[in-house]
Design a protein around this motif. Structure first.
Motif, PDB file in Angstrom:
ATOM      1  N   ALA A 251      14.915 -45.378 -33.912  1.00 16.13           N
ATOM      2  CA  ALA A 251      15.180 -44.567 -32.283  1.00 16.13           C
ATOM      3  C   ALA A 251      13.818 -44.666 -31.678  1.00 16.13           C
ATOM      4  O   ALA A 251      13.913 -44.682 -30.419  1.00 16.13           O
ATOM      5  N   ALA A 252      12.888 -44.207 -32.282  1.00 19.01           N
ATOM      6  CA  ALA A 252      11.175 -44.011 -31.602  1.00 19.01           C
ATOM      7  C   ALA A 252      11.195 -45.315 -30.842  1.00 19.01           C
ATOM      8  O   ALA A 252      10.602 -45.635 -29.744  1.00 19.01           O
ATOM      9  N   SER A 277       6.906 -37.241 -26.265  1.00 16.71           N
ATOM     10  CA  SER A 277       7.188 -36.233 -26.974  1.00 16.71           C
ATOM     11  C   SER A 277       8.301 -36.337 -28.061  1.00 16.71           C
ATOM     12  O   SER A 277       8.322 -36.109 -29.232  1.00 16.71           O
ATOM     13  N   ALA A 278       9.377 -36.883 -27.513  1.00 12.26           N
ATOM     14  CA  ALA A 278      10.494 -36.960 -28.106  1.00 12.26           C
ATOM     15  C   ALA A 278      10.283 -38.021 -29.347  1.00 12.26           C
ATOM     16  O   ALA A 278      10.945 -37.912 -30.385  1.00 12.26           O
ATOM     17  N   SER A 279       9.633 -39.283 -29.180  1.00 11.85           N
ATOM     18  CA  SER A 279       9.263 -40.226 -30.121  1.00 11.85           C
ATOM     19  C   SER A 279       8.748 -39.477 -31.269  1.00 11.85           C
ATOM     20  O   SER A 279       8.876 -39.782 -32.463  1.00 11.85           O
ATOM     21  N   PHE A 308      17.400 -36.087 -33.365  1.00 14.16           N
ATOM     22  CA  PHE A 308      18.314 -37.306 -32.751  1.00 14.16           C
ATOM     23  C   PHE A 308      18.974 -36.950 -31.469  1.00 14.16           C
ATOM     24  O   PHE A 308      19.323 -37.692 -30.730  1.00 14.16           O
ATOM     25  N   LEU A 309      19.360 -35.515 -31.347  1.00 12.91           N
ATOM     26  CA  LEU A 309      19.721 -35.201 -30.080  1.00 12.91           C
ATOM     27  C   LEU A 309      18.689 -35.382 -28.619  1.00 12.91           C
ATOM     28  O   LEU A 309      19.283 -35.430 -27.708  1.00 12.91           O
ATOM     29  N   LEU A 310      17.469 -35.717 -29.076  1.00  9.94           N
ATOM     30  CA  LEU A 310      16.666 -35.939 -28.043  1.00  9.94           C
ATOM     31  C   LEU A 310      16.726 -37.235 -27.758  1.00  9.94           C
ATOM     32  O   LEU A 310      16.676 -37.625 -26.174  1.00  9.94           O
ATOM     33  N   VAL A 311      17.477 -38.148 -28.553  1.00 12.13           N
ATOM     34  CA  VAL A 311      17.815 -39.615 -27.895  1.00 12.13           C
ATOM     35  C   VAL A 311      18.780 -39.410 -26.701  1.00 12.13           C
ATOM     36  O   VAL A 311      18.518 -40.194 -25.598  1.00 12.13           O
ATOM     37  N   LEU A 343      27.652 -43.295 -29.423  1.00 10.13           N
ATOM     38  CA  LEU A 343      28.083 -43.276 -30.706  1.00 10.13           C
ATOM     39  C   LEU A 343      26.941 -42.450 -31.345  1.00 10.13           C
ATOM     40  O   LEU A 343      27.310 -41.923 -32.617  1.00 10.13           O
ATOM     41  N   ALA A 344      25.935 -42.662 -30.978  1.00  8.93           N
ATOM     42  CA  ALA A 344      24.803 -41.446 -31.484  1.00  8.93           C
ATOM     43  C   ALA A 344      25.053 -40.339 -31.349  1.00  8.93           C
ATOM     44  O   ALA A 344      25.098 -39.447 -32.374  1.00  8.93           O
ATOM     45  N   ALA A 345      25.811 -39.712 -30.276  1.00  7.14           N
ATOM     46  CA  ALA A 345      26.387 -38.584 -30.344  1.00  7.14           C
ATOM     47  C   ALA A 345      27.513 -38.026 -31.088  1.00  7.14           C
ATOM     48  O   ALA A 345      27.305 -37.100 -31.700  1.00  7.14           O
TER      49      ALA A 345
END
Length: 560
Positions: A251-252, A277-279, A308-311, A343-345
């Motif tokens: 994800a990062a 910051s999210a990473s 993972f909501l940050l993605v 799909l991540a959501a």
């Protein structure tokens, strides 16, 4: 995105989505082999014994969601069953310290097996499905009982229980091997290809994409259960920790890919800081989970899922900033990442129990990873195509600029600068002819400047045709042209004058020219000046003699 480009891109996207739609049901059917077994659960209390819990009538809860019970130690009992023949017991891999399983047969025989983390890992089949071979007896298998120790209850206590035949188990392993093998091959081929492209092109987004592919491959290796096969002796929870780390790293890397895929102007200011910051938060949550899972695994899992909501969340400002800064890749990125983000959501919703657990949801990450790898590769291919177009346009512009700098824009002949650069330093005896159009001012006055320009262009064509092989032809300015040829292949002056007279000019105007020819070497600038002076004097003599003729200056010997 141009119309024909949009067409081929959407065609490829349709192919990818179609492949994923086929792969998703296949994955579900692969894992769900055998007959389902219903289970009920009860929290362990002091004094509980297996025989008592096997007969208990009021202790078990068969309706409440297992995740509502929280972490702890639990009993789980199957509904009455009647299974004969050779079978295996299949379950979902969950975060737990140990599990003891009792298989009860119709003749009263009981088989007990206790599995700690390492022993449980040794039972893992492809698809990360623990599987135990059951003893085959003449009497049927009538019940199953579990005692689960240290259940984190992140997804459940005992889930996905099925009784399958060995043939069904082998079929499941083969199908999972095909699915994960295809994904592994996809990741490996894309990784090698894009690393080769990066080595040649050095675009940062290619390196970020390769990192993402490597991390997705690591996640597939651990989450498929292949890690347990390749490295036996590790606890199953260790494999799950590797899942957390590799998925967070992918994800990062995906965010880094987005950061480098767009133009720099898109991430100026707070959006670039937000991505970084999210990473850091995503990777930090994974490292914290691995380091402190023994402290509070439930809380750390929720923090991990929340990160993972940050993605999903950062995709909104990225797209908004790309639209506001008029990025050339906005639609491309939106097309490529829409399905992976969706799909991540869905997976995050499952982690927060908004969606109920299912085998397909639990394995949806494979579909999301395949979509992310394939669609991102299409985005890279399209961007590489745009970069190639920009490069070709720049090269064409550079070639045009060089041509403009070295050539006369009206006639296409070499200009003075290019001619002198090529002429001075030529080895051996040279012959220089200065060609001047007779009465060109009158021609301009008669035909106008456009007609005069056409006469100059026609004269340039005549000189090109008449030039000996290897000769240089240039327009020095106005109506003055020059031709430099090697002494071994001299200029045919009379043939050149005849060609000028015979060439049809605008409005059938008769055009003639005068030639002044000099001979000598052009080893350096002083030689050139001497040669030009001789040819210019010869031209003056031709003009004075009545024009439409050629005169050659005498060869002057240079003292050594």
């Amino acid at each position: 995105m141009r119309g024909h480009d949009r067409g081929w891109f959407w065609s490829l996207v349709a192919i990818v989505v179609g492949m994923l739609m086929v792969a998703a049901p296949a994955s579900a059917q692969t894992g769900l082999v055998g007959a389902p077994v219903a289970t009920c659960v009860a929290r362990v209390q002091p004094g509980d014994t297996p025989s008592a819990m096997l007969r208990a009538t009021g202790r078990y809860d068969c309706t409440t969601l297992q995740t509502d019970f929280g972490p702890g130690d639990y009993w789980a009992r199957s509904a009455p069953i009647a299974v004969r023949g050779e079978h295996v017991l299949r379950m979902t891999s969950l975060w737990q310290q140990a599990v003891t399983i009792w298989a009860i047969y119709g003749d009263g025989h009981v088989v007990r097996r206790r599995l700690d983390g390492r022993a449980l890992a040794d039972t893992i089949q492809l698809g990360a499905i623990p599987e135990l071979a059951l003893e085959t007896r003449e009497a049927p298998l009538v019940r199953l009982l579990w005692r689960v120790e240290g259940a984190a209850n992140l997804r459940g206590i005992v889930l996905g229980v099925r009784l399958a035949t060995p043939a069904q188990s082998r079929s499941s392993n083969l199908l999972f091997a095909a699915l994960y093998g295809a994904f592994g091959g996809l990741c490996l081929s894309l990784l090698v290809y894009n690393l080769a492209l990066w080595a040649a092109q050095r675009h940062r987004f290619q390196l970020a994409y390769c990192t993402m592919l490597a991390m997705l491959g690591c996640y597939a290796f651990s989450s498929s259960g292949a890690f347990a096969w390749a490295f036996p002796g590790h606890a199953n929870n260790t494999r799950l920790e590797l899942n957390y780390l590799s998925l967070a790293a992918s994800a990062a890397a995906a965010l880094a890919f987005a950061r480098t895929f767009f133009e720099e102007r898109v991430f100026r200011g707070w959006v670039g800081t937000l991505i970084g910051s999210a990473s850091a938060i995503i990777m930090g949550s994974a490292i914290l989970f691995v380091a402190a899972s023994s402290w509070n695994v439930v809380l750390l899992d929720r923090l991990y899922a929340a990160s993972f909501l940050l993605v999903v969340a950062v995709s909104v400002p990225i797209l908004w900033q790309a639209w506001r800064r008029k990025s050339d890749y906005l639609r491309l990125f939106a097309y490529a990442w829409a399905l992976p983000i969706l799909l991540a959501a869905v997976r995050v919703a499952g982690n927060f129990r908004i969606l109920p657990w299912s085998f397909l949801l639990d394995n949806s990450t494979l579909v999301a990873m395949a979509a992310e790898a394939l669609l991102s590769s299409l985005a890279i291919a399209y961007r590489t195509r745009l970069l190639a177009r920009e490069r070709d346009a720049a090269l064409e512009g550079e070639v045009a600029a060089l041509a403009l700098a070295d050539h006369d824009p009206l006639t296409g002949l070499m200009n003075r600068r290019a001619f002198l650069r090529e002429a001075i330093g030529r080895a051996g005896e040279q012959q220089l002819a200065i060609v001047d159009i007779d009465h060109f001012k009158t021609v301009n006055d008669t035909l106008g400047h456009d007609g005069g320009d056409e006469v100059l262009r026609i004269m340039a064509r005549v000189l090109r045709r008449a030039a000996p092989p290897g000769a240089l032809v240039a327009r020095l300015g106005g109506e003055e042209f020059v031709m430099l040829a090697a002494g071994a292949a001299p200029i045919a002056a009379e043939a050149l004058l005849a060609a000028v007279r015979a060439e049809r000019m605008p409005f059938d105007v008769r055009i003639t020219a005068s030639l002044g020819i000099g001979q000598g070497e052009v080893g350096d600038e002083s030689d050139w000046k001497r040669l030009y002076r001789d040819a210019d004097q010869a031209l003056f003599t031709a003009k004075a003699a009545g024009r439409d003729r050629a005169r050659t200056a005498p060869r002057v010997a240079i003292a050594a």
